[in-house]
Design a protein around this motif. Structure first.
Motif, PDB file in Angstrom:
ATOM      1  N   TRP A  45       0.831  -1.197   0.000  1.00  0.00           N
ATOM      2  CA  TRP A  45       0.000   0.000   0.000  1.00  0.00           C
ATOM      3  C   TRP A  45       0.870   1.253   0.000  1.00  0.00           C
ATOM      4  O   TRP A  45       1.855   1.348   0.725  1.00  0.00           O
ATOM      5  N   GLU A  48       2.857   4.143  -5.027  1.00  0.00           N
ATOM      6  CA  GLU A  48       3.033   3.340  -6.235  1.00  0.00           C
ATOM      7  C   GLU A  48       1.741   2.597  -6.570  1.00  0.00           C
ATOM      8  O   GLU A  48       1.340   2.521  -7.740  1.00  0.00           O
ATOM      9  N   ARG A  49       1.078   2.076  -5.561  1.00  0.00           N
ATOM     10  CA  ARG A  49      -0.212   1.415  -5.781  1.00  0.00           C
ATOM     11  C   ARG A  49      -1.246   2.423  -6.272  1.00  0.00           C
ATOM     12  O   ARG A  49      -2.082   2.115  -7.123  1.00  0.00           O
ATOM     13  N   TYR A  50      -1.189   3.642  -5.746  1.00  0.00           N
ATOM     14  CA  TYR A  50      -2.114   4.699  -6.178  1.00  0.00           C
ATOM     15  C   TYR A  50      -1.945   4.990  -7.661  1.00  0.00           C
ATOM     16  O   TYR A  50      -2.924   5.169  -8.393  1.00  0.00           O
ATOM     17  N   ARG A  51      -0.693   5.028  -8.110  1.00  0.00           N
ATOM     18  CA  ARG A  51      -0.450   5.290  -9.528  1.00  0.00           C
ATOM     19  C   ARG A  51      -1.008   4.169 -10.410  1.00  0.00           C
ATOM     20  O   ARG A  51      -1.469   4.416 -11.526  1.00  0.00           O
ATOM     21  N   ARG A  52      -0.957   2.933  -9.914  1.00  0.00           N
ATOM     22  CA  ARG A  52      -1.440   1.786 -10.686  1.00  0.00           C
ATOM     23  C   ARG A  52      -2.954   1.643 -10.652  1.00  0.00           C
ATOM     24  O   ARG A  52      -3.569   1.312 -11.664  1.00  0.00           O
ATOM     25  N   THR A  53      -3.534   1.886  -9.489  1.00  0.00           N
ATOM     26  CA  THR A  53      -4.942   1.516  -9.286  1.00  0.00           C
ATOM     27  C   THR A  53      -5.856   2.685  -8.957  1.00  0.00           C
ATOM     28  O   THR A  53      -7.076   2.528  -8.989  1.00  0.00           O
ATOM     29  N   GLY A  54      -5.286   3.829  -8.602  1.00  0.00           N
ATOM     30  CA  GLY A  54      -6.112   4.961  -8.191  1.00  0.00           C
ATOM     31  C   GLY A  54      -6.452   4.970  -6.716  1.00  0.00           C
ATOM     32  O   GLY A  54      -7.222   5.830  -6.264  1.00  0.00           O
ATOM     33  N   ALA A  55      -5.910   4.027  -5.947  1.00  0.00           N
ATOM     34  CA  ALA A  55      -6.165   3.978  -4.506  1.00  0.00           C
ATOM     35  C   ALA A  55      -4.906   3.538  -3.786  1.00  0.00           C
ATOM     36  O   ALA A  55      -4.194   2.639  -4.249  1.00  0.00           O
ATOM     37  N   PRO A  58      -6.708  -0.977  -0.634  1.00  0.00           N
ATOM     38  CA  PRO A  58      -8.020  -1.462  -1.062  1.00  0.00           C
ATOM     39  C   PRO A  58      -9.128  -0.980  -0.143  1.00  0.00           C
ATOM     40  O   PRO A  58      -8.884  -0.565   0.998  1.00  0.00           O
ATOM     41  N   LYS A  59     -10.362  -1.052  -0.636  1.00  0.00           N
ATOM     42  CA  LYS A  59     -11.500  -0.570   0.143  1.00  0.00           C
ATOM     43  C   LYS A  59     -11.652  -1.304   1.469  1.00  0.00           C
ATOM     44  O   LYS A  59     -12.119  -0.734   2.454  1.00  0.00           O
TER      45      LYS A  59
END
Length: 357
Positions: A45, A48-55, A58-59
C-alpha cells in the motif's frame, strides 16, 4: 513460543528502507530472546499502488488489518501525489478506522547525539507527547463551495467531543502517573479558540480530580514552543490536540537532534483493534535510495511495538543496543555521522547478539 502477527506497510520513500532494516533487527532480536516469533505479512500500500490503481489501499484495507496483533508502518507521501491525497488515502483511514485515538511520541536525547540547544544533553530533555489522534482538526469535516469563483469558500471544522477529549485526557494523566516526575502539561489555544479549546481546559480540570498524585499545568500552544526551547527541563508529559501535538512533536524531534530518531505509536488503548507503529520522519524524498536514511526512529518504534505486545524485556534490549551504537558514534549524516543505514543496522544487530541477558 508466542507468535505475533505483524502487518508491514513500508509505504513510500525511505519507508521501505527503514522497515526492511527494522524487520532484520526484529528477527535477530526474536532469535536472541527465544521466547517469541514474528509472523510478518507485507502490504504494497502506498503511492506506487495509487499510480497503478487509483487507490493507496483497497476498500477493505482496514478490515484486513484487524486480524493482526500490530502494524509496522514506514511512511506515506510522494512528490508527484498531493499530500492530502496520500494522508487521507492511507494513514488517516487506518488510524481513524481502527480507533487508534492515542498517538504517543516519546522524545529524549540519545547518547552520542547532540541537541541544537546549548547546554542540553542526555537526561535534560525527556518527554512524552500525547496527541489526540481521532478527531480535532483532522476530523475531515468541512468542504469547498463556488470552486474557481471569486467568492470561493473553504471550511475546515475541528470536531471536539466530550467523549474524545475525556479519553485522551485520562490517557495522558495515566501516562504522567506512570512516569517518575508525575507531571503533565495540557496545551490548548483557549484564548482564541473559545469553544473546543475552552472545553479541553474544563475537561482537563475535571479529569485531574481523579489523579491527585499528578501535578499539572496548562500552556497556550504558542507559549509552549518557547518553553520547549528555553526551559526543556520543566516538561515531562504533554497532551495536546491532533494539530497542535503534530507540530510540537516535530519541534521536539528536532530539539532531540533529528526527526530521524523520533518514534510514534498510534494506540487503541482498549486493544479492541491493532495499534500501528511508525517513525515520525516521513518519506524523505531527498534521501530516498541513497542508503543514508536513519533507521533509529524505526528501531525505537519497534521497541514501542514490542512493549505494547508484552515483550518488555526484548524492547529494553533493543533500546540498549540502539543507545550503545549511537554512543559509539555509528550515526547517519542527519545526526552528524557518516554511517549508512546498513552500517547502523549491522551494528545494532551485533549489539543485540552480544548483549547480556
Amino acid at each position: 513460543m508466542k507468535s505475533y502477527r505483524i502487518a508491514s506497510i513500508p509505504g513510500d520513500g525511505i519507508g521501505p528502507e527503514v522497515i526492511e532494516a527494522t524487520l532484520e533487527v526484529l528477527g535477530v532480536l526474536a532469535t536472541r530472546d527465544g521466547g517469541f516469533g514474528l509472523d510478518v505479512t507485507g502490504f504494497d500500500w502506498g503511492s506506487e499502488r495509487y499510480r497503478r490503481t487509483g487507490a493507496l489501499m483497497p476498500k477493505d484495507g482496514v478490515e484486513q488489518l484487524k486480524r493482526f496483533d500490530a502494524i509496522l508502518f514506514g511512511a506515506v507521501g510522494a512528490p508527484d501525489v498531493p499530500d492530502h491525497v496520500t494522508l487521507w488515502g492511507l494513514r488517516l483511514p487506518i488510524c481513524q478506522g481502527l480507533d487508534q485515538y492515542a498517538n504517543v511520541r516519546p522524545t529524549r536525547i540519545l547518547p552520542g547525539i547532540a541537541s541544537p540547544l546549548a547546554g542540553i544533553g542526555a537526561g535534560d530533555l525527556d518527554w512524552v507527547i500525547v496527541r489526540e489522534n481521532s478527531e480535532g482538526e483532522y476530523s475531515g469535516h468541512g468542504g469547498r463551495a463556488h470552486r474557481g469563483l471569486p467568492l470561493e469558500v473553504g471550511t475546515e471544522v475541528a470536531i471536539f467531543t466530550r467523549a474524545g477529549v475525556e479519553r485522551i485526557m485520562r490517557f495522558a494523566f495515566e501516562t504522567a502517573r506512570s512516569r517518575p516526575r508525575k507531571l503533565l502539561t495540557v496545551v490548548t489555544k483557549s484564548n482564541a479558540q473559545r469553544h473546543g479549546m475552552v472545553m479541553w481546559d474544563e475537561i482537563a480540570e475535571e479529569v485531574s480530580a481523579e489523579f491527585p498524585d499528578v501535578t499539572w499545568d496548562k500552556m497556550l500552544v504558542d507559549a509552549m514552543t518557547v518553553r520547549m526551547v528555553k526551559n526543556p527541563r520543566s516538561l515531562d508529559t504533554i497532551v495536546a490536540t491532533n494539530l497542535h501535538a503534530d507540530i510540537l512533536s516535530d519541534l521536539a524531534g528536532a530539539l532531540a537532534g533529528s526527526l530521524g530518531v523520533a518514534p510514534t505509536a498510534n494506540l487503541d488503548p482498549t486493544r479492541r483493534n491493532p495499534s500501528m507503529f511508525e517513525p515520525i520522519h516521513g518519506s524523505g524524498f531527498d534521501i530516498t535510495g541513497k542508503g543514508i536514511a536513519n533507521p533509529v526512529a524505526s528501531f525505537w518504534t519497534a521497541a514501542m511495538m514490542l512493549e505494547h505486545l508484552g515483550e518488555a524485556a526484548s524492547a529494553g534490549r533493543l533500546m540498549r543496543a540502539v543507545e550503545k551504537v549511537c554512543a559509539a558514534g555509528i550515526l547517519t549524516p542527519d545526526v552528524g555521522g557518516s554511517a549508512t543505514t546498513r552500517e547502523v543496522t549491522e551494528a545494532v544487530c551485533e549489539a543485540i547478539r552480544a548483549a547480556n541477558a
